[in-house]
Design a protein around this motif. Structure first.
Motif: not given
Length: 543
Positions: A354-356, A378-380, A382-387, A407-409
Motif C-alpha cells: 500500500l502507498a500514500e 500493489v495499489t497507488l 495519493g501518490v505521484h510519479n510512482v513506477l 494518484a497522478t502520473k
C-alpha cells in the motif's frame, strides 16, 4: 489498403492502415497525451542502486531463522540499532523463516532493509497473526475516528454482513515507512494542519515546467516541495471544471466539501528560480489559475529507502467481507521520495504493498500469489510519479491494479495478471495515470464480453478518473476464444477522455469505455513501441 471499420462503443475511433508504424496520437497536438516518463526512482534517470553502507546483521541481535520462535523483539532491537547509525545503513536479514508479529517502522533516510532473496532459499517473513491484534498505531488515530464518526460499515444483507470497516482495509503494513507525527491522508477537516507555505503560485500551464509565484520564502534549486491546488469556490468551482475538462461526468461532493484539502497535489523538484518564475522538474498535470489559491508547501519525506530481496507469507485465513480485512498487509509506504521496493514475493496478503504520500518511487519485480482473496496487490493512492514494473499477480484480488484517490502520473508497466484481472481506477480526482504493456488472462462470459475496466470508489469522490488516463499496448489473452465473434471489453462509464492505444490479443476485441475515449491501433499490437513509458523516457533523455 484500409482495414474494415470495426464497431466501437465510444465517441472517437482512429482507423489505421497496414503501413502505419506508430500511433497518430504521438504526433497530434489535438489529442493530448501526458508525458509519463518522469515516474520512478530519480525520475527514471537512474537505476536502483546496488546497496552499500554499514551492514547491521539481524542475527547479531538474536534473530534466529527457522527455530519456530517469534523474532519480533530481536528484530525491533536490531532495527533500533541500525536506525541510530549515521550514513548509509543496510539492515540485513538472514535466510530462512523469520516470525514477525509486530510492526517494523522505517523512519530514517539512507536505509535499506535487505533479505537474502525472495526465492525458496531466501528470507521469509512469516506473520502468524494479522495487525488487528496489535496495539493501534498512533498514525491511524484520525482514520479510526473517521470510521466511527461516519459509521463506515460493510453492509451486505444477502450475506448477513453488517460490520465496521477495518483501519487496515487500505492502510498499514508489517513493514511501514513513516515520519513520526506526519499525517499522510486527510479524513477529518478539524485535523487539517496549517501547512508551512513557501510560496504562493498564481499561474502555470498544463504540461509545462514553469510556474509564477509570489511571497517566496527560503526556496532554492533542488528543493522538493508540494504544489497544492484548492477548490475554495464550492460546487461550481472553476478547478472542478478544469480538472475534468468539461466532460459529461458528475463530480461527487468531496470535490467541494473540504476547502482546506488540496484537490490536486504534486510533489515537485525546483530546478531554477528566476525572480517570480520557478522552473520545475516535472510537467504540471493541470493548469494553475488565481482562483485555485495554489501554493508551494513544505513536504517532509525520507530519501533513498529500499526494501528488497525477501518474501512475506501469511496464513490463508477465511475472508469475511470487503473492507473488514484484519490486516495481513505486507508493506505500507508513506512519505518517501527517490526510494524503491524490489524482488519481493507476497503470499496470502490482504494487501501486498500500500502507498500514500510518496513520489518518485520504483516498485519492481514483485510476485503476489496464494489462495487467499486479496483486497489489493500493489495499489497507488495519493501518490505521484510512482513506477510499478514487472508485477505478476497469480492470486484473485478485488482490485488487482488500482489507481486510487489523488494518484497522478503513475505507471504500471510490464505487469501480468493471471486470475480475474481488473484494471481499476478508484475515484478521487486521480488523473493522468498509465497502464503500460500490461498482459491479462481472461475468461469471457456467455455473451462474449468481459468486465476489464473497473471504476471503483465511493460516490462522493466520483468520477472514476479524470482526463487522459492511458492504456498502452494491452495484451488480452482469452481462454478458449471464439474466433467468430469479437470479445467486448467494458466496465468504465465515467472515465472521461481516456487514451486506449493498442488493445490486442489472441482474438478480436471491441471496447466500450465512456465517455469520449480516444481509441487507436485496436486489434493491433504495438510492436514498434511496446512501452509508452520507455519510449517517452528515451526521447526525453536524448534531448
Amino acid at each position: 489498403m484500409i482495414r474494415p471499420a470495426i464497431t466501437i462503443f465510444c465517441s472517437l475511433v482512429v482507423n489505421i492502415t497496414m503501413a502505419q508504424e506508430i500511433p497518430k496520437i504521438l504526433s497530434q497536438k489535438t489529442n493530448y497525451l501526458p508525458d509519463f516518463s518522469f515516474a520512478g526512482y530519480h525520475f527514471g534517470e537512474s537505476q536502483i542502486p546496488e546497496s552499500s553502507g554499514k551492514i547491521i546483521n539481524a542475527i547479531d541481535f538474536g534473530v534466529k531463522a527457522n527455530d519456530q520462535l517469534d523474532d519480533s523483539k530481536a528484530l525491533l532491537k536490531a532495527l533500533k540499532a541500525a536506525s541510530a547509525i549515521n550514513g548509509n545503513v543496510i539492515f540485513q536479514l538472514p535466510a530462512g523463516r523469520i516470525i514477525l508479529s509486530d510492526i517494523l517502522y522505517i523512519e530514517r533516510s539512507n536505509f535499506v532493509l535487505r533479505g537474502a532473496g525472495s526465492g525458496e532459499n531466501g528470507t521469509e517473513i512469516y506473520c502468524p497473526r494479522p495487525m488487528m491484534y496489535l496495539k493501534d498505531p498512533e498514525s491511524l488515530a484520525e482514520l479510526r475516528e473517521y470510521l466511527t464518526t461516519f459509521d463506515k460499515r460493510q453492509r451486505e444483507t444477502e450475506n448477513n454482513v453488517d460490520l465496521p470497516f477495518s483501519q487496515y482495509a487500505w492502510s498499514g503494513g508489517f513493514i511501514w515507512t513513516q515520519i513520526p507525527g506526519e499525517r499522510v491522508k486527510s479524513y477529518l477537516d478539524k485535523y487539517e494542519p496549517e501547512p508551512n507555505v513557501l510560496a504562493k503560485v498564481s499561474s502555470g500551464k498544463m504540461g509545462e515546467f514553469t510556474i509564477n509565484v509570489s511571497e517566496v520564502k527560503n526556496l532554492k534549486s533542488g528543493d522538493i516541495v508540494e504544489l497544492q491546488l484548492f477548490n475554495k469556490d464550492g460546487e461550481n468551482g472553476e478547478i472542478i471544471k478544469d480538472l475534468y475538462q468539461g466532460a459529461k461526468v458528475k463530480p461527487g461532493s468531496h470535490h467541494w466539501q473540504f476547502p482546506k484539502l488540496p484537490i490536486v497535489r504534486q510533489q515537485i523538484e525546483i530546478v531554477k528560480i528566476s525572480g517570480s518564475k520557478i522552473t520545475i522538474k516535472t510537467p504540471l498535470t493541470i493548469s494553475v489559475k488565481p482562483s485555485y489559491q495554489a501554493q508551494l508547501a513544505e513536504w517532509k519525506h525520507l530519501n533513498e529507502v529500499g526494501i528488497e530481496q525477501l518474501r512475506f507469507t501469511f496464513p490463508d485465513i477465511p475472508r469475511v467481507a470487503h473492507h473488514v480485512e484484519p490486516g495481513n498487509n505486507a508493506i505500507f509506504l508513506t512519505r518517501l521520495f527517490n526510494s524503491w521496493v524490489k524482488d519481493v514475493k507476497i503470499t496470502n496478503a490482504d494487501s501486498g504493498i500500500l502507498a500514500e504520500e510518496i513520489s518518485n518511487v520504483t516498485v519492481q519485480d514483485i510476485i503476489t500469489d496464494g489462495p487467499h482473496l486479496s483486497h489489493y496487490t500493489v495499489t497507488l493512492g495519493g501518490v505521484h510519479n510512482v513506477l510499478v514494473k514487472n508485477l505478476k499477480i497469480y492470486n484473485k484480488t478485488v482490485h488487482p491494479l488500482s489507481f486510487n484517490t489523488f494518484a497522478t502520473k503513475n505507471v504500471y508497466q510490464n505487469c501480468e495478471l493471471f486470475a480475474d484481472p481488473l484494471l481499476d481506477q478508484h475515484s478521487g480526482a486521480n488523473h493522468q495515470n498509465l497502464f503500460d504493456n500490461i498482459t491479462v488472462h481472461i475468461t469471457a462470459d456467455k455473451n462474449k464480453s468481459y468486465y476489464l475496466f473497473g471504476g471503483g470508489g465511493a460516490e462522493y469522490w466520483k468520477p472514476s478518473h479524470g482526463p487522459f488516463s492511458t492504456f498502452w499496448n494491452l495484451n488480452v489473452q482469452v481462454l478458449n476464444p471464439d474466433q467468430t465473434k469479437p470479445v467486448l471489453l467494458y466496465g468504465m462509464k465515467d472515465g472521461p477522455f481516456a487514451r486506449i492505444i493498442g488493445v490486442h490479443g489472441n482474438t478480436k476485441f471491441e471496447i466500450k469505455y465512456e465517455p469520449d475515449a480516444y481509441i487507436e491501433f485496436l486489434n493491433t499490437s504495438m510492436e514498434k513501441i511496446p512501452s509508452l513509458y520507455d519510449f517517452q523516457l528515451s526521447k526525453r533523455l536524448k534531448k
